[in-house]
Structure formats: structure tokens, C-alpha cells
Motif scaffolding. Structure first.
Motif, short mmCIF file in Angstrom:
data_model
loop_
_atom_site.label_atom_id
_atom_site.label_comp_id
_atom_site.label_asym_id
_atom_site.label_seq_id
_atom_site.Cartn_x
_atom_site.Cartn_y
_atom_site.Cartn_z
N GLN A 199 -16.13 -41.89 -34.25
CA GLN A 199 -17.30 -41.37 -33.55
C GLN A 199 -18.37 -42.46 -33.42
N ALA A 200 -19.23 -42.28 -32.43
CA ALA A 200 -20.36 -43.19 -32.25
C ALA A 200 -21.58 -42.60 -32.94
N PHE A 201 -22.29 -43.41 -33.69
CA PHE A 201 -23.59 -43.11 -34.28
C PHE A 201 -23.50 -42.26 -35.55
N ARG A 202 -24.40 -42.56 -36.44
CA ARG A 202 -24.47 -41.82 -37.71
C ARG A 202 -24.88 -40.38 -37.47
N SER A 203 -24.22 -39.48 -38.19
CA SER A 203 -24.57 -38.07 -38.13
C SER A 203 -25.81 -37.80 -38.97
N ARG A 204 -26.31 -36.58 -38.87
CA ARG A 204 -27.38 -36.16 -39.75
C ARG A 204 -26.87 -36.08 -41.18
N THR A 205 -27.74 -36.39 -42.12
CA THR A 205 -27.38 -36.28 -43.52
C THR A 205 -27.14 -34.81 -43.86
N ALA A 206 -26.03 -34.53 -44.52
CA ALA A 206 -25.67 -33.14 -44.82
C ALA A 206 -26.65 -32.49 -45.77
N LEU B 211 -32.44 -36.73 -39.02
CA LEU B 211 -32.17 -36.36 -37.63
C LEU B 211 -30.88 -36.94 -37.08
N GLY B 212 -30.40 -38.01 -37.66
CA GLY B 212 -29.23 -38.68 -37.12
C GLY B 212 -29.62 -39.76 -36.14
N GLU B 213 -28.71 -40.70 -35.91
CA GLU B 213 -29.02 -41.91 -35.15
C GLU B 213 -29.37 -41.62 -33.69
N TRP B 214 -28.61 -40.73 -33.03
CA TRP B 214 -28.85 -40.46 -31.61
C TRP B 214 -30.18 -39.72 -31.41
N PHE C 89 -32.85 -39.47 -33.31
CA PHE C 89 -34.05 -40.21 -33.67
C PHE C 89 -34.32 -41.35 -32.69
N SER C 90 -33.27 -42.04 -32.26
CA SER C 90 -33.47 -43.21 -31.41
C SER C 90 -33.64 -42.86 -29.94
N VAL C 91 -32.95 -41.82 -29.48
CA VAL C 91 -32.94 -41.50 -28.06
C VAL C 91 -33.92 -40.38 -27.70
N ARG C 92 -33.97 -39.34 -28.51
CA ARG C 92 -34.72 -38.14 -28.13
C ARG C 92 -36.14 -38.08 -28.68
N VAL C 93 -36.46 -38.93 -29.61
CA VAL C 93 -37.82 -38.97 -30.16
C VAL C 93 -38.61 -40.06 -29.46
N GLY C 94 -39.82 -39.72 -29.02
CA GLY C 94 -40.71 -40.67 -28.38
C GLY C 94 -41.74 -41.20 -29.35
N PRO C 95 -43.02 -40.96 -29.09
CA PRO C 95 -44.07 -41.47 -29.97
C PRO C 95 -44.06 -40.78 -31.33
N VAL C 96 -44.31 -41.55 -32.38
CA VAL C 96 -44.43 -41.02 -33.74
C VAL C 96 -45.77 -41.49 -34.30
N ASP C 97 -46.60 -40.54 -34.69
CA ASP C 97 -47.94 -40.85 -35.18
C ASP C 97 -48.12 -40.28 -36.59
N PHE C 98 -48.74 -41.07 -37.45
CA PHE C 98 -49.10 -40.59 -38.78
C PHE C 98 -50.54 -40.06 -38.73
N ALA D 5 -31.26 -33.59 -19.88
CA ALA D 5 -31.81 -34.91 -20.20
C ALA D 5 -31.46 -35.34 -21.62
N THR D 6 -30.96 -36.55 -21.76
CA THR D 6 -30.54 -37.21 -23.01
C THR D 6 -29.22 -36.66 -23.55
N ARG D 7 -28.48 -35.89 -22.75
CA ARG D 7 -27.16 -35.47 -23.22
C ARG D 7 -26.30 -36.72 -23.40
N ALA D 8 -25.64 -36.82 -24.54
CA ALA D 8 -24.99 -38.08 -24.92
C ALA D 8 -23.87 -38.48 -23.97
N ASP D 9 -23.22 -37.52 -23.30
CA ASP D 9 -22.12 -37.88 -22.41
C ASP D 9 -22.58 -38.09 -20.97
N LEU D 10 -23.89 -38.13 -20.74
CA LEU D 10 -24.43 -38.42 -19.41
C LEU D 10 -25.46 -39.54 -19.54
N SER D 11 -24.98 -40.69 -19.94
CA SER D 11 -25.87 -41.79 -20.31
C SER D 11 -26.04 -42.85 -19.23
#
Length: 364
Positions: free
Chosen positions: A103-110, A169-172, A174-183, A251-257
Motif C-alpha cells: 500500500q501507499a502511505f502510512r495508515s492511521r495509528t490504530a 490522521l495518517g500520511e494522506w 494530514f499531507s493532502v487534506r489538511v490546509g492551514p494549521v494554527d496554534f 476532491a482529494t480522493r486518492a484514486d483521482l490524483s
């Protein structure tokens, strides 16, 4: 309706070639029997020594025990989205491996809640509070700490929170579907990070409308508007954009990249009709197979008609586009372009600009 569309400064990593991918899998398959007796750590070291020769931006991780039921090989880009195309290509061309799935990309931590320690400071998932918000069709996050963090450790704690968020969240996602992150000091309606995956999924579906299902014809929404690029002169005629608003559900579906554009020159009504027929035929066939979706069409002055799609297989989609262009517009010179765009940057940039007034009204 008029809108000004954003500029793009994206630069992608060099893609792996088919011979590079084939060379890796050939070597890897040839070594599997010899590696069967290795423990997981030694197996991963040997596998990555091979992978680095062809794809230094990627790594292999192992879930389970080598050669035992349930063993899984994970191709990771360590969250570097510039290498995601290579990760997906490597998995897409993987041979059948006895005893392993790939598989591609790390899954979410169980495990829902876990902690990490760095430099004598410990942070658990329950110590991080997260609240999502709509950042123009993408998910923005506000993060706050549920425990006191000394001033000297603030940057360190924020770095640890990013690591925890990536694992949860898993690699996909967090990297693809998350935009700005503010503390922030405190996040309204925030959830502990240990409980956040369910909140994240519900927000995508219920707030953003990301069902990841193809829109049904009876509920399909399109928007027609005039648009100008940022560098357009005031006297220039606007382009005419027909925007597929309902495509946002995918939008951001992994098989429509892959972002595919099919452009035709226009100099008469006849050429316009031919271009439209070819583009409509491609839309219909991709939709019939559910292997792609039309994102928008654009009349660039009266010189070109462009149709933009998101597709799963770039080679198959390009071949189909050429075939239908030759069939429906034989006298026109079609210009075909493909780009890897897993974040749907091209589409969501327009979506955010078009719906900016809607968000401002909702906030008011």
C-alpha cells in the motif's frame, strides 16, 4: 458572477521512470526468499537499501512479520507531498508478492491515545486539542494544549504535536487534506487528538460535503461565471468559466490524483462545436467508468476552449483523450497536459474564490 482566480507556484519532484520502478521490483522480488528468515528491522534495512538506488525520496516500512499472514509493505514519502506521485506509481506497478500486500502511505495509528517524549518533555494525544474549520474548501485546524507548556518548550511542543497529528490522521489525510494549521490559546469546540479522527471524517462529509461518491445527475450543480487572471488588463475580455460545483464531493480522493486538460483552438462556430463534442465525449466515458470527472470548462477569450478533468490513470486517460479528439475533432490540434495534483489545488483554488462570499455570509 465574476471571480479573480489565484496564482500557482507549485513545483513537483521528478517522477520515477517505468524502468526505475521495474528495476526495483525485480531486485526486490528476487531477494524475498532470502529475506524470509530476517526479523522485521533487518528486512526493512535490506529493502530500503534496494529502494534508495532507484527512489531516494521514498522508504519502505513493514507491518507484521516477514512472510507471515497479514504482512504489509507500506511505501511512504514521510509526508513529503512532492514525492506522493512516486509512491503511488511504485505501488500501482508492484507485482503480486506471495505473502505480502502493498500500500501507499502510512495508515492511521490504530491506538487512539499514545504519547511521545523528546528532550525530557512528554506529550500525549490527550494533551493536544484540535478543532477543524472550513478554510475555503479545505480543512483548516486550530490546535491548543490541554496542559501547561513552559515558554521555553513551546516550539518543541508544537513540533511534537505535528508528529502526533501525522500519526493519528495518517500520511494522506494530514499531507493532502489538511490546509492551514494554527496554534491558539484555546480552540472552540475542540476535541482531544485521540478522538479527532472521527471528528475529522464527519467534518469532511457533513460540513465540506466530501462524500467521495460521484454526484448523481439529478443533484449535479454547475456555476457559470466570468473570470480574469491577476495579470489581465482591465480592457481584456473576461474568460467564460463553467465550474462543476458538485465535483467538490470527490476532491482529494486518492484514486483521482491527476489533473488533465484538453485544449482546442477555436476560430469558428464549427471548430467550437467540434471541440465541445470531443470534450463532452471524454467526460461521458470517464463518468461511465467512474475513472474521472470533469472539473470545469473555460473559454479563453474566443481563442481556445479548455476542459479540465481529474482522472485515476494518467496514461489511460491521455490515450482516451487522443482517441476521442481524433474521432470528434479531426481537424483541430488538441493540446493535452497532465499534472499530478492530489490536493486538487487547481480545482479548490477556484472553489475557494467562487465561494468566498458564501463563507463570509455564514461567518456574519
Amino acid at each position: 458572477m465574476q471571480a479573480e482566480l489565484p496564482e500557482d507556484d507549485h513545483h513537483a519532484a521528478a517522477p520515477l521512470s517505468a524502468p526505475q520502478i521495474a528495476a526495483f521490483w525485480t531486485e526486490f522480488s528476487g531477494q524475498l526468499a532470502a529475506w524470509a528468515a530476517l526479523d522485521g528491522r533487518a528486512f526493512v534495512e535490506e529493502a530500503n537499501a534496494l529502494l534508495k538506488r532507484q527512489a531516494p525520496g521514498l522508504s519502505l516500512e513493514l507491518e507484521g512479520v516477514p512472510a507471515q499472514d497479514g504482512a504489509r509493505l507500506v511505501v511512504t514519502a514521510h509526508g513529503n507531498i512532492e514525492q506522493f506521485e512516486n509512491a503511488q506509481a511504485l505501488v500501482r506497478q508492484a507485482p503480486r508478492l506471495e505473502g505480502y500486500t502493498v500500500q501507499a502511505f502510512r495508515s492511521r495509528t490504530a491506538s487512539g491515545n499514545f504519547a511521545m517524549g523528546m528532550q525530557d518533555f512528554e506529550l500525549s494525544c490527550d494533551d493536544v486539542l484540535v478543532a477543524p474549520y472550513d478554510a475555503g474548501g479545505i480543512i483548516g485546524l486550530e490546535l491548543a494544549f490541554a496542559k501547561a507548556v513552559p515558554d521555553a518548550m513551546q516550539e518543541h511542543a508544537r513540533h511534537m504535536a505535528f508528529i502526533l497529528l501525522d500519526h493519528v490522521l495518517g500520511e494522506w489525510d494530514f499531507s493532502v487534506r489538511v490546509g492551514p494549521v494554527d496554534f491558539v490559546e484555546s480552540a472552540a469546540e475542540a476535541s482531544p487528538l485521540s478522538q479527532f479522527p472521527a471528528v475529522f471524517d464527519a467534518f469532511q462529509c457533513e460540513t465540506l460535503g466530501r462524500t467521495y461518491r460521484f454526484p448523481q445527475e439529478e443533484n449535479d450543480r454547475w456555476i457559470s461565471l466570468e473570470v480574469r487572471s491577476r495579470d489581465a488588463d482591465e480592457d481584456d475580455a473576461p474568460d467564460l468559466l463553467t465550474f462543476h460545483d458538485s465535483a467538490h464531493a470527490l476532491a482529494t480522493r486518492a484514486d483521482l490524483s491527476y489533473f488533465l486538460t484538453l485544449r482546442f483552438p477555436i476560430d469558428s462556430q464549427e471548430s467550437l462545436d467540434s471541440a465541445r463534442d470531443a470534450q463532452d465525449a471524454l467526460d461521458a466515458e470517464l463518468l461511465r467508468q467512474q475513472r474521472g470527472i470533469l472539473a470545469f470548462t473555460r473559454m479563453e477569450g474566443m481563442d481556445f476552449r479548455v476542459a479540465a478533468f481529474y482522472v485515476d490513470d494518467p496514461d489511460a486517460a491521455a490515450q482516451l483523450a487522443r482517441q476521442l479528439s481524433a474521432e470528434h475533432a479531426p481537424g483541430l490540434e488538441a493540446a493535452l497536459a497532465l499534472e499530478y495534483d492530489p490536493s486538487w489545488r487547481e480545482y479548490l483554488g477556484m472553489y475557494g474564490a467562487i465561494h468566498r462570499q458564501d463563507r463570509q455570509a455564514d461567518q456574519a
